[in-house]
Scaffold this active site. Structure first.
Site, PDB file in Angstrom:
ATOM      1  N   THR A 169      27.752  70.131  -9.868  1.00 28.80           N
ATOM      2  CA  THR A 169      28.998  70.829  -9.169  1.00 28.80           C
ATOM      3  C   THR A 169      28.204  71.849  -8.631  1.00 28.80           C
ATOM      4  OG1 THR A 169      30.672  69.828 -10.708  1.00 28.80           O
ATOM      5  CG2 THR A 169      31.081  71.917  -9.534  1.00 28.80           C
ATOM      6  N   LYS A 196      35.286  68.736  -5.121  1.00 22.79           N
ATOM      7  CA  LYS A 196      35.011  68.717  -6.554  1.00 22.79           C
ATOM      8  C   LYS A 196      35.732  70.101  -6.819  1.00 22.79           C
ATOM      9  CE  LYS A 196      33.848  68.490 -10.815  1.00 22.79           C
ATOM     10  NZ  LYS A 196      32.627  68.487 -11.452  1.00 22.79           N
ATOM     11  N   LYS A 217      31.258  78.725 -14.156  1.00 22.95           N
ATOM     12  CA  LYS A 217      30.655  78.680 -12.974  1.00 22.95           C
ATOM     13  C   LYS A 217      31.189  77.947 -11.658  1.00 22.95           C
ATOM     14  CE  LYS A 217      27.970  75.122 -12.415  1.00 22.95           C
ATOM     15  NZ  LYS A 217      27.886  73.877 -11.764  1.00 22.95           N
TER      16      LYS A 217
END
Length: 292
Positions: free
Chosen positions: A101, A176, A244
């Site tokens: 990701t 995502k 993150k």
């Protein structure tokens, strides 16, 4: 090239999810080269027959399809663009798939540079946690050319069960981000619901059996709430990695001038959890912030 069972896959990254994803590819019959910065993390794969490569460069030069699932965008940049990185050493006609990701703009950059060298690149982040990785039932969100997607579909089919081509390079990462935004707010709701049940003197497992199949149902409620109730905070997906992801999502949203109050609240709570020593817990450990 024509994708076949003797297609050699190079796999970089053998963390909580990557290890299971790579193992499933081997079980499906694909020859596997493997490299990770800490070789001991690949021990199980090596024992099962994977071939160790001493660098990302060696792996790229000796693989037909290179898959990466590493930690942070900085790791992605290093493994793709470094002097000993993938793009400097992968063969023309090969494929690269970044399943980390990461930033949509970085995915676009990888695709652009790869195409100059005759390499097809896809960004294909996943969702489903450690359970989905082990069971080969991940949701895979793919960005890149439709031709490459169909060529690589046999590989995706081994790792996932919900596999969708979302569009050109970067589209997988944008998808995502949508996924992580939905999870961020939903996780707060799950934590609040279980805390409410406990405070009301109810059996939270019984409450879960009622609410998980109705309108409140979600993957997090069905799969992570039982871990919350049991006090099992082992990671299926690390808090530090979710932070993150949320930062990337927030940055991308701000670039589009999009308001994301739920995302911002969730990020602030997770940052508090990390600061209190919880960065290596699973994401469901947010419950600790409510149960305390």
């Amino acid at each position: 090239m024509s994708l076949a069972k003797d297609t050699v896959i190079g796999f970089i990254g053998s963390g909580v999810m990557g290890k299971s994803m790579a193992a499933n590819l081997m079980e499906a019959g694909f020859p596997l080269n493997v490299y990770t910065r800490t070789k001991t993390k690949a021990d199980e794969l090596l024992e099962a027959g994977a071939v160790w490569k001493e660098s990302a460069a060696d792996l790229a030069a000796e693989s037909d399809v290179i898959i990466t699932i590493v930690g942070y965008p900085s790791d992605v940049e290093e493994v793709y663009f470094g002097d000993n990185g993938i793009l400097a050493h992968a063969r023309s006609g090969s494929f690269v798939i970044d399943m980390t990701t990461s930033k949509p703009k970085l995915a676009e950059r990888i695709s652009k540079e790869a195409s100059k060298k005759g390499i097809e690149a896809m960004d294909a982040p996943v969702s489903g946690g450690d359970i989905g990785a082990k069971n080969g039932t991940l949701a895979i969100m793919a960005g890149g050319s439709e031709t490459a997607f169909h060529e690589l579909r046999p590989i995706f089919d081994v790792m996932g069960s919900n596999i969708v081509h979302q569009g050109p390079a970067g589209s997988g990462q944008h998808t995502k981000m949508s996924n992580q935004i939905a999870i961020a707010s939903n996780m707060i709701g799950v934590c609040e619901a279980i805390t409410y049940a406990e405070k009301a003197g109810l059996d939270p497992d019984r409450v879960l059996s009622s609410i998980s199949t109705g309108a409140a149902g979600s993957w997090s409620l069905s799969n992570l709430a039982p871990r919350m109730i049991a006090g099992d905070y082992d990671p299926g997906f690390y808090v530090k990695h979710f932070i993150k992801d949320m930062k990337i999502a927030l940055e991308s949203a701000q670039e589009m001038e999009l308001l994301t109050p739920g995302l911002e609240l969730s990020l602030s709570l997770y940052q508090r959890l990390a600061e209190s020593g919880g960065e290596d817990y699973g994401t469901h450990a947010l419950f600790k912030m409510f149960r305390a």
